[in-house]
Scaffold this motif. Sequence first.
Motif, mmCIF file in Angstrom:
data_model
loop_
_atom_site.group_PDB
_atom_site.id
_atom_site.type_symbol
_atom_site.label_atom_id
_atom_site.label_comp_id
_atom_site.label_asym_id
_atom_site.label_seq_id
_atom_site.Cartn_x
_atom_site.Cartn_y
_atom_site.Cartn_z
ATOM 1 N N PRO A 7 0.024 -8.706 9.330
ATOM 2 C CA PRO A 7 -1.368 -8.486 9.671
ATOM 3 C C PRO A 7 -1.883 -8.853 10.968
ATOM 4 O O PRO A 7 -1.348 -9.726 11.855
ATOM 5 N N ALA A 61 1.007 -1.093 6.978
ATOM 6 C CA ALA A 61 1.281 -1.941 5.712
ATOM 7 C C ALA A 61 2.804 -2.527 5.934
ATOM 8 O O ALA A 61 2.930 -3.637 5.185
ATOM 9 N N HIS A 100 -0.930 -9.899 2.916
ATOM 10 C CA HIS A 100 -1.541 -8.895 3.874
ATOM 11 C C HIS A 100 -2.403 -8.197 3.138
ATOM 12 O O HIS A 100 -2.103 -7.350 2.133
ATOM 13 N N HIS A 101 -3.773 -7.965 3.475
ATOM 14 C CA HIS A 101 -5.025 -7.092 2.907
ATOM 15 C C HIS A 101 -5.208 -6.174 4.107
ATOM 16 O O HIS A 101 -5.546 -6.537 5.120
ATOM 17 N N VAL A 113 4.162 -3.122 -2.679
ATOM 18 C CA VAL A 113 2.573 -2.812 -2.090
ATOM 19 C C VAL A 113 1.946 -2.138 -2.946
ATOM 20 O O VAL A 113 2.334 -1.393 -3.904
ATOM 21 N N GLN A 147 3.139 -8.223 -2.052
ATOM 22 C CA GLN A 147 3.040 -8.933 -0.623
ATOM 23 C C GLN A 147 1.921 -8.098 0.133
ATOM 24 O O GLN A 147 1.251 -9.106 0.842
ATOM 25 N N VAL A 148 1.515 -7.033 -0.131
ATOM 26 C CA VAL A 148 0.530 -6.284 0.592
ATOM 27 C C VAL A 148 -0.269 -5.689 -0.243
ATOM 28 O O VAL A 148 0.168 -4.728 -1.301
#
Length: 251
Positions: free
Chosen positions: A177, A173, A90-91, A3, A52-53
């Motif tokens: 999403p 997080a 994922h945002h 992250v 990933q995030v």
Amino acid sequence: MKVVVIGGSGLIGSNVVRRLRRDGHDVVAASPSTGVDLMTGEGVAKALEGAQVVVDVANAPSFEDEAVMAFFQTTGRNLLAAEYAAGVEHHLALSVVGTERLQQSGYFRAKAAQETLIKASPVPYTLLRATQFFEFVSGIVEASAQRGEVRLSPALIQPVAADDVAAVLADLAAGMPLNDTTEVAGPDRFPLDELARKFLVAHKDPRTVIADIHARYFGSEMDDRTLVAGSGHRVGPTRFHTWLSRSVAKG
């Protein structure tokens, strides 16, 4: 899971970093001080390698209308493009409850522009809108103070502890999403002028707070809907009086 926390050295960002690391995630705290500059793009691609995030809690250094719009548009475009190139899944971004109701303010126009960029991007997203933090009540008071008086609207506000916002961000997080917007707010609603009085009394500050329905909040007039969350929002557990007593005790 890797992250990247954009704005990872700030009030919210450092708290999110700490929580995610405690839960076993590989976390990068990204900010200009660590060589990641979203305005220029410097260091962004390297920071996002294998991520990933991405959690974006960065805030503009200037709230002047043109500067804040340039900040959120430029950093938003640069970050989302880099995420897409890196395959980020994922945002997650922090925004503000009432953004669409505060469009007389250049800051909130810029936040709305940031939200629009996120929704238009191909990167899956979650938008978390939070109400005003307890920690910023002092700033609200000082921004409205003049000649020994503090003039504030009696419109309702539903403030929340920054720690509770960070907890929700860390939880989101670690999840999928939403491709949607969700909200977090504190457990209580107060007239803004009353909130300021509580704050000043606790700090033994003798200034008088005057209720003024036309007093502006960062450039916008308010009503009882402007600064409170909608139905179905997450509720931070910390009550204002609990936070305030702890804050005063710390000095």
